[in-house]
Design an enzyme around this catalytic site. Structure first.
Site, PDB file in Angstrom:
ATOM      1  N   LYS A 196      -7.478  24.023  41.131  1.00 45.10           N
ATOM      2  CA  LYS A 196      -8.423  25.063  42.012  1.00 45.10           C
ATOM      3  C   LYS A 196      -7.544  25.687  42.905  1.00 45.10           C
ATOM      4  CE  LYS A 196     -10.788  25.019  45.466  1.00 45.10           C
ATOM      5  NZ  LYS A 196     -10.451  26.465  46.003  1.00 45.10           N
ATOM      6  N   GLU A 199      -9.475  30.305  46.872  1.00 49.67           N
ATOM      7  CA  GLU A 199     -10.322  31.428  46.411  1.00 49.67           C
ATOM      8  C   GLU A 199      -9.979  32.671  47.232  1.00 49.67           C
ATOM      9  OE1 GLU A 199     -11.170  28.690  48.176  1.00 49.67           O
ATOM     10  OE2 GLU A 199     -12.145  29.170  50.068  1.00 49.67           O
ATOM     11  N   CYS A 304       3.125  26.808  56.701  1.00 47.48           N
ATOM     12  CA  CYS A 304       3.021  25.582  57.424  1.00 47.48           C
ATOM     13  C   CYS A 304       4.239  25.050  58.052  1.00 47.48           C
ATOM     14  CB  CYS A 304       2.475  24.605  56.487  1.00 47.48           C
ATOM     15  SG  CYS A 304       3.841  24.255  55.165  1.00 47.48           S
ATOM     16  N   GLU A 404      -3.183  24.330  65.515  1.00 47.51           N
ATOM     17  CA  GLU A 404      -1.876  25.069  64.862  1.00 47.51           C
ATOM     18  C   GLU A 404      -2.700  26.480  64.893  1.00 47.51           C
ATOM     19  OE1 GLU A 404      -2.645  24.517  60.732  1.00 47.51           O
ATOM     20  OE2 GLU A 404      -0.354  24.760  60.404  1.00 47.51           O
TER      21      GLU A 404
HETATM   22  P1  NAD Z   1      -7.709  25.291  53.715  1.00 47.80           P
HETATM   23  O1  NAD Z   1      -7.993  24.103  54.164  1.00 47.80           O
HETATM   24  O2  NAD Z   1      -8.892  26.406  54.245  1.00 47.80           O
HETATM   25  O3  NAD Z   1      -7.873  25.448  52.088  1.00 47.80           O
HETATM   26  C1  NAD Z   1      -7.240  25.016  51.254  1.00 47.80           C
HETATM   27  C2  NAD Z   1      -7.938  24.539  50.138  1.00 47.80           C
HETATM   28  O4  NAD Z   1      -9.066  23.702  50.378  1.00 47.80           O
HETATM   29  C3  NAD Z   1      -8.649  25.800  49.302  1.00 47.80           C
HETATM   30  O5  NAD Z   1      -8.614  25.507  47.828  1.00 47.80           O
HETATM   31  C4  NAD Z   1     -10.210  25.639  49.780  1.00 47.80           C
HETATM   32  O6  NAD Z   1     -11.228  26.328  48.793  1.00 47.80           O
HETATM   33  C5  NAD Z   1     -10.401  24.284  50.078  1.00 47.80           C
HETATM   34  N1  NAD Z   1     -11.170  24.150  51.369  1.00 47.80           N
HETATM   35  C6  NAD Z   1     -11.271  24.805  52.360  1.00 47.80           C
HETATM   36  N2  NAD Z   1     -12.099  24.341  53.421  1.00 47.80           N
HETATM   37  C7  NAD Z   1     -12.673  23.085  52.770  1.00 47.80           C
HETATM   38  C8  NAD Z   1     -13.598  22.214  53.237  1.00 47.80           C
HETATM   39  N3  NAD Z   1     -14.251  22.311  54.342  1.00 47.80           N
HETATM   40  N4  NAD Z   1     -13.762  21.178  52.402  1.00 47.80           N
HETATM   41  C9  NAD Z   1     -13.400  21.024  51.041  1.00 47.80           C
HETATM   42  N5  NAD Z   1     -12.205  21.925  50.617  1.00 47.80           N
HETATM   43  C10 NAD Z   1     -12.051  23.164  51.551  1.00 47.80           C
HETATM   44  O7  NAD Z   1      -6.331  25.960  54.062  1.00 47.80           O
HETATM   45  P2  NAD Z   1      -5.752  27.351  54.047  1.00 47.80           P
HETATM   46  O8  NAD Z   1      -6.397  28.179  55.280  1.00 47.80           O
HETATM   47  O9  NAD Z   1      -5.956  28.112  52.929  1.00 47.80           O
HETATM   48  O10 NAD Z   1      -4.365  27.076  54.314  1.00 47.80           O
HETATM   49  C11 NAD Z   1      -3.644  27.135  55.403  1.00 47.80           C
HETATM   50  C12 NAD Z   1      -3.388  25.618  56.008  1.00 47.80           C
HETATM   51  O11 NAD Z   1      -2.718  24.907  54.910  1.00 47.80           O
HETATM   52  C13 NAD Z   1      -2.562  25.681  57.257  1.00 47.80           C
HETATM   53  O12 NAD Z   1      -3.239  24.560  58.093  1.00 47.80           O
HETATM   54  C14 NAD Z   1      -1.268  25.382  56.973  1.00 47.80           C
HETATM   55  O13 NAD Z   1      -0.293  24.626  57.797  1.00 47.80           O
HETATM   56  C15 NAD Z   1      -1.720  24.363  55.601  1.00 47.80           C
HETATM   57  N6  NAD Z   1      -0.505  24.075  54.738  1.00 47.80           N
HETATM   58  C16 NAD Z   1       0.308  23.071  54.558  1.00 47.80           C
HETATM   59  C17 NAD Z   1       1.492  23.055  53.929  1.00 47.80           C
HETATM   60  C18 NAD Z   1       2.268  21.696  53.890  1.00 47.80           C
HETATM   61  O14 NAD Z   1       2.773  21.510  52.902  1.00 47.80           O
HETATM   62  N7  NAD Z   1       2.003  20.779  54.976  1.00 47.80           N
HETATM   63  C19 NAD Z   1       1.461  24.143  53.291  1.00 47.80           C
HETATM   64  C20 NAD Z   1       1.041  25.183  53.069  1.00 47.80           C
HETATM   65  C21 NAD Z   1      -0.033  25.400  54.138  1.00 47.80           C
END
Ligand code: NAD
Length: 521
Positions: A196, A199, A304, A404
């Protein structure tokens, strides 16, 4: 003829993700090797962050569609698990080649939906490609252990067995790299997967699926569903899904870790970060400042591993004005424009949140030495741009430090000694990455040993290991036991089977049942 084949290939990869009726193309699901239009009534608009024009509509897959994806993965697993390791290796060679051939188009797709600059988008693809390249050594990576003669005529052998159907959930900030951390590793270990993607920018992932198909990887081995919470809950709860790989924010990551684990699944969850760079007064000034500026503001801080907090030790604080000069010179522009250093943030909401965090720093007593909030980009007035911003004299209790930021904002702090810097960083709940800039080996060694962070750079601002190692974020940045890619990744996607066997040319001559615990001496 070769040219024609290659052109046809390009066309089918570019058209893979779309095209339904209506003025805005729709993104398809990828189920059992087919790109299918969702029957859902719920659609999510994806905007070009530089213009805020809608570029595609993403379906929230229906329950029935998600069930079909899992069923396809379950069916494909039956034969995929029995393919030879050399067959799976050959598939990875083909996939690797296709990704390389389509690097530029993948990068353009990333820039359109995610906003980062084209060269940065190429880096996004290449870091994912390196995982595929690592997967090509699966025959040696999956070697087990043996011990002959553990008892008379008896040997023990371990095998790394696949888990079955696995799932991946990915964030918006690396639309190619993070899907590539997941599905090639899962597949090459003999699993199948339901993925997944975010989106907010699924296009690059869909192009990768077209390459999976062209590489001849069997239908159903990897499937893509789209959606938000419902899709995530579906994955966490489905009894056929044995493991979940997640990368994204804390809120989603903790939730998925808990819900997935509660349902008996393996979960690896990479989450948010606050990465500190420690600048010692003995560092090479020019290089260090350039590294800091690149790592803080590159990708508009939406990494990240962005180096989002600088801790200047002692006299190093005198370099701050030069840092500001360098940051000021960066070009903010749409990612596709030549010479752009940083593009827009993903959404107007993200921009608003980052602006609020900058303001909170000011309100709580920090100094805004460089303020990127007012920036406008000619020709892209509706884009979500923020210019490089530096907040100085940040203290650990401030909101801009605790959260963050995920924007082009560098928090700057001062410390009198290395010990004080280490204390600040070890008290921060995150443990993703950190870096120290120094010319003194003893200082560097002390830092690497005492710092409680999973990935440490010495004069390297973004110390993300190549895939022969693993991505080893720790503490608040990671939940689970086995990290992404490398040896740990192979362990995550396999379970050990041990076979203990006795082969003897004559009958063992056991004359009565052996009821005591076998101790194999
Ligand atoms: P996000 O958590 O909003 O989304 C990630 C995924 O989770 C998406 O597929 C989304 O549909 C789903 N999602 C979002 N909110 C959700 C919820 N409340 N419940 C269940 N599923 C949910 O993250 P983002 O904004 O797309 O990405 C940025 C974040 O990712 C930053 O915090 C960044 O640090 C982190 N990140 C971490 C790494 C790492 O390796 N540590 C790498 C890249 C990004």
């Amino acid at each position: 003829n070769m040219l024609r084949t290659s052109l046809l290939r390009q066309v089918s990869i570019l058209t893979a993700r779309h095209y339904g009726s209506g003025s805005v193309p729709t993104t398809k699901l990828f189920i059992n090797g087919q790109f299918v239009e969702s029957k859902t009534k719920k659609w999510i608009d994806v905007h070009d962050p530089a213009t805020n024009e809608v570029v595609t509509r993403v379906p929230e897959a229906t329950n029935g569609e998600m069930e079909t994806a899992v069923a396809a993965a379950k069916e494909a697993f039956k034969s995929w698990k029995d393919t030879t390791v050399l067959t799976r290796q050959q598939h990875m060679f083909k996939l690797q080649n296709l990704i390389k051939e389509n690097l530029t188009d993948l990068a353009k797709e990333i820039t359109k939906e995610q906003g980062k600059t084209l060269v940065d988008a190429e880096g996004d693809v290449m870091r994912g490609l390196q995982v595929v390249e690592h997967c090509c050594s699966i025959p040696s990576l999956s070697l087990g252990e043996t011990l002959g003669g553990i008892a008379k005529d008896m040997d023990t052998i371990t095998y790394r067995m696949p888990l079955g159907v696995t799932a991946g959930i990915t964030p918006f900030n690396f639309p190619a790299m993070i899907p590539l951390w997941m599905f090639p590793m899962a597949l090459v270990c003999g699993n199948t997967m339901v993925l997944k993607p975010s989106e907010r920018d699924p296009g690059a992932c869909m192009m990768l699926m077209a390459m999976v198909k062209q590489a001849g990887i069997p239908d159903g081995t990897v499937n893509v569903i789209h959606g938000r919470h419902d899709a995530v809950n579906f994955i966490c709860d489905h009894p056929e899904i044995k493991a979940i790989s997640f990368v994204g924010s804390d809120q989603a990551g903790q939730y998925i870790y808990e819900r997935g684990s509660k349902n008996g699944k393996r979960v690896q969850s990479n989450m948010g970060a606050k990465n500190h760079g420690v600048i010692m007064p003995d560092a090479n000034k020019e290089t260090t400042l350039n590294q800091l500026v690149g790592a803080a503001f590159g990708a508009a801080g939406q990494r990240c591993m962005a180096l989002s907090t600088a801790v200047f030790v002692g006299e190093a604080k005198k370099w701050i004005p030069e840092l500001i000069d360098k940051a000021k010179k960066l070009k903010v522009n749409a990612g596709k424009e030549p010479g752009a250093d940083l593009g827009p943030l993903i959404s107007p909401e993200a921009k608003k949140r980052v602006c609020e965090l900058i303001q909170s720093g000011k309100d709580e007593g920090a100094e805004i030495l460089l303020d990127g909030r007012g920036v406008t980009v000619k020709g892209y007035e509706k884009g979500n741009f923020i210019g490089p911003t530096v907040i100085h004299k940040v203290k650990p209790n401030m909101r801009c430090y605790k959260e963050e930021i995920f924007g082009p904002v560098l928090c700057s702090m001062e410390a009198d000694t290395l010990d004080e810097a280490i204390k600040i960083i070890n008290e921060n709940p995150y443990g993703n990455g950190t870096a120290i800039f120094t010319t003194n080996g003893a200082t560097a060694r002390k830092y690497t040993m005492e710092i409680d962070v999973g990935q440490v750079g010495v004069n390297v601002p973004i110390p993300v290991p190549l895939p022969m190692f693993s991505f080893t974020g720790s503490r608040g940045s990671f939940r689970g036991d086995m990290n992404f890619y490398g040896k740990q990744g192979i362990q995550f996607y396999t379970q050990l089977k041990t076979v203990t066997q006795m082969w003897r040319s004559e009958d063992a001559g056991l004359s009565k049942p052996a009821v005591a615990m076998p101790v194999m001496r």
